[in-house]
Design an enzyme around this catalytic site. Structure first.
Site, short mmCIF file in Angstrom:
data_model
loop_
_atom_site.label_atom_id
_atom_site.label_comp_id
_atom_site.label_asym_id
_atom_site.label_seq_id
_atom_site.Cartn_x
_atom_site.Cartn_y
_atom_site.Cartn_z
N GLN A 1 0.84 -1.19 0.00
CA GLN A 1 0.00 0.00 0.00
C GLN A 1 0.88 1.25 0.00
OE1 GLN A 1 -2.18 1.81 3.40
NE2 GLN A 1 -4.02 1.05 2.36
N TYR B 1 -5.76 11.00 4.22
CA TYR B 1 -4.36 11.13 3.86
C TYR B 1 -4.23 11.96 2.57
CZ TYR B 1 -3.40 7.65 7.47
OH TYR B 1 -3.31 6.99 8.68
N GLY C 1 -9.36 -7.10 9.03
CA GLY C 1 -8.11 -6.60 9.58
C GLY C 1 -7.93 -6.98 11.03
N CYS D 1 -12.15 -10.71 17.57
CA CYS D 1 -11.84 -9.31 17.85
C CYS D 1 -13.03 -8.72 18.60
CB CYS D 1 -11.61 -8.54 16.56
SG CYS D 1 -11.57 -6.74 16.79
N CYS E 1 -2.45 -6.83 20.30
CA CYS E 1 -3.86 -7.21 20.33
C CYS E 1 -4.21 -7.66 21.74
CB CYS E 1 -4.14 -8.34 19.34
SG CYS E 1 -5.85 -8.92 19.40
N ALA F 1 -7.19 -14.10 32.40
CA ALA F 1 -5.80 -14.49 32.68
C ALA F 1 -5.71 -15.98 32.97
CB ALA F 1 -5.25 -13.68 33.86
N LYS G 1 -22.29 -4.56 24.45
CA LYS G 1 -21.03 -5.20 24.85
C LYS G 1 -21.05 -6.71 24.60
CE LYS G 1 -18.06 -3.38 26.63
NZ LYS G 1 -17.81 -2.96 28.01
#
Length: 645
Positions: free
Chosen positions: A103, A174, A319, A343, A361, A393, A430
């Site tokens: 890119q 951009y 992504g 994700c 992440c 955890a 959520k």
């Protein structure tokens, strides 16, 4: 589920791609400071190619060293010196029958002078970006012509290294987007004014690349379907741009949206549902014949298939989903959707980048550290490891320990796994947190982890296992300050509220503490018809919270007419009021309330840690019980400590 479209072969120009899954460009800051592809960068992309992704598009790749620096450790194609390492990246990706585009990028006004040696940032016109807040100078006509050549040179360098095509970044505010949009382009030379003139910069770039690299060298352009800005262009202009680009020989359109000034629409927080902007891609796909790639907050393979089936787009750009799980594509292909680590749109990846660090992440500790964690040593020999606590955890530690051949045993005092996640998923919008709980539970169950719910992890119970090691992941307790009235019947913690122990409706409630948890709890209470006041000791509401997450929850709190009181400390809780002190004037005021909800953070369970450390030899302390943190810290500590045990 059967996928009729997701794993079909596709084409961009004459290039054949093995499936419809694209890894879109995401800045990672893993390149060498010289702009060359580092071993870490190569390993990062290799994991996604190995994971089954059809087309990988590199992070923003620099074409101009003078004014075009986007990040300090950014991939670059400004010199022939970049070719050897870029070639190594290409050959690594090709091993897995995946394709790779580079890119080509220039930030224009959306960068900082400190990244370009203190020079003033540049743009089509001297108009400041309200996010970066640095006044740019307008590029001269000659400078614009010089930048055209730099884009073409960058494409040729990439082609020489063997890349399969290039993508021109014409979105997200951009430089090229700045030229295309009348919002940011007020020029009066040949590069400004009419639509054709505003498109001249990218036109010359595309025609130059096709001339130098050949007409069959694929060129994709990433564009905004909608800038989501007052005064910016909307979808009708986005469609016009796409149709024009097709007419001059572009091989694919990659539809995105937004600029830095409307950044919440580019990198969406957790509340945004899958496909909320699919109308942008659909409008453009209906207007062009070339393939359309699009990002649509795609999290699940079934939704990706749905978008393809509905004709919304030709390729699905995933992504953040492939940050969370590099095996996203392979797991979908094998029908192991439940095994895909989701994700959760928490924005941790972009918080890290914006802080000048490499990408990370929250739910995948391996992201950007693929070399460091390349091989899991299977040396557990079925030795028992007791894990106290089944939060993120503890579950992540159990997963890695099981993969290493240890016999992991989780003690969880509640009747379900998840720890604090079981409270974090209760506020509105959520549900992605529930996805994470379900995935982590599924993975450790599949690996044969011994899960003991409703079981207190006493020293006696742990000793029965004769464990090789003990992991303490018992979380933390809500902080309750020693102030008068804190033991009153009308005082609650967020655990009481989000855990369902107490149901408050049509009350006048003060939430003490404006961290993200406090604000989300306030929203939860507002949804139940309560009148909410948020009290914060500091000068800002939500101080330290990710700006996008803060903007998101605050925009919804407005609909409940939430009262916000910063600069005030809670001094006393009365039966039907609270006493506050203004931290600036030291003056006291009383405010009538029916109930008080404390959201003042958590305190680690230090006594439990000491007791276990006093009774067992090998002890690892992870998660909130070690230090109050977020999901990212919990999963990282669980992964790391289990990896090196």
């Amino acid at each position: 589920m059967k996928y009729n479209h997701l794993f079909e072969k596709g084409r961009i120009g004459k290039l054949r791609i093995k499936n419809r899954i694209v890894m879109p460009a995401i800045g990672v800051s893993l390149a060498k400071s010289t702009g060359e592809a580092s071993d870490e960068l190569i390993a990062y992309y290799e994991e996604r190619a190995k994971g089954g992704c059809g087309l990988i598009i590199t992070e923003i790749t620099r074409i101009d060293d003078e004014y075009g620096v986007g990040t300090s450790n950014q991939l670059s194609v400004t010199s022939s010196k970049h070719i050897p390492r870029l070639e190594r990246l290409v050959k690594t990706i090709h091993k897995y029958d995946s394709k790779i585009f580079v890119q080509l990028h220039h930030p224009g006004r959306q960068t900082h002078s400190q990244l370009i040696g203190g020079k003033q940032v540049v743009a089509p016109s001297a108009i400041m970006c309200q996010k970066t807040k640095e006044m740019p100078r307008a590029l001269t006509t000659e400078e614009v012509e010089g930048l055209v050549k730099k884009f073409v040179i960058g494409a040729k360098i990439a082609q020489t290294a063997g890349v399969d095509g290039v993508e021109i970044h014409g979105a997200h505010g951009y430089l090229i987007n700045q030229f295309m949009s009348s919002y940011s382009n007020k020029r009066t030379d040949k590069y400004g004014g009419s639509f054709v003139n505003r498109m001249r910069f990218i036109t010359e770039i595309i025609l130059g690349i096709k001339h130098i690299c050949g007409k069959d060298f694929p060129v994709s352009v990433r564009i905004d379907g909608d800038e989501f800005l007052e005064g910016g262009y909307k979808i009708d202009q986005g469609k016009k741009i796409a149709v024009y680009l097709e007419s001059i020989g572009v091989d694919a359109i990659n539809v995105s949206n937004g600029t830095y000034e409307s950044g919440i629409t580019i990198v969406e927080p957790i509340s945004y549902p899958q496909g909320w902007k699919k109308h942008l891609a659909k409008t453009i796909k209906d207007a062009v014949k070339i393939p359309v790639i699009a990002v649509d907050v795609i999290r699940k393979p079934s939704f990706a298939e749905q978008l393809l089936d509905e004709g919304v787009q030709d390729f699905v750009a995933i992504g953040r989903g492939q940050l969370a799980d590099s095996e996203w594509a392979n797991k979908a292909f094998l029908g192991k959707e439940e095994d895909i680590r989701p994700c959760i749109s928490c924005l941790h990846c972009f918080e890290e980048l914006e802080s000048g660090r490499m990408i990370k992440c929250a739910v995948n500790p391996k992201t950007s550290r693929e070399l460091e964690f390349k091989e899991i040593e299977k040396s557990g020999d079925n030795r028992v490891v007791a894990i106290v606590g089944g939060g993120p955890a503890g579950m992540e530690a159990a997963r890695v320990l099981a993969l290493r051949g240890f016999k992991a045993v989780i003690f969880e005092k509640e009747n379900e796994l998840g720890g604090m996640l079981q409270y974090g998923n209760k506020p509105p919008k959520k549900e992605k947190i529930t996805w994470l709980i379900d995935n982590m539970h599924h993975q450790i169950k599949e690996l044969g982890v011994d899960i003991r719910l409703n079981t207190e992890a006493t020293v006696e119970e742990i000793r029965k296992l004769d464990p090789y090691a003990v992991f303490v992941a018992a979380g933390a307790a809500p902080t309750v300050p020693p102030i008068p009235g804190v033991d009153n019947d009308n005082v609650y913690t967020i655990i009481d509220i989000l855990g369902g122990k107490v149901s408050l409706k049509d009350k006048n409630i003060a939430v003490i503490g404006s961290g993200l948890t406090g604000l989300e709890t306030a929203e939860y209470l507002g949804e139940n018809g309560n009148k909410i006041t948020v009290v914060e000791m500091l000068s800002e509401i939500g101080k330290g919270t990710n700006p996008s997450n803060l903007f998101d929850v605050m925009s919804r709190l407005k609909q409940f007419n939430t009262e916000l009181i910063p600069n005030h400390r809670l001094m006393k809780i009365n039966s039907n009021s609270i006493t506050l002190m203004d931290t600036r004037s030291q003056k006291y005021t009383n405010k009538e309330v029916d109930a008080v909800v404390l959201s003042l953070g958590v305190s680690p369970r230090e006594n439990m840690v000491k007791e276990i450390e006093d009774n067992f030899g090998v002890v690892r302390v992870i998660g909130d019980v070690n230090e109050a943190g977020r999901i990212a810290q919990a999963t990282r500590e669980g992964f790391e400590k289990a990896f090196v045990l």
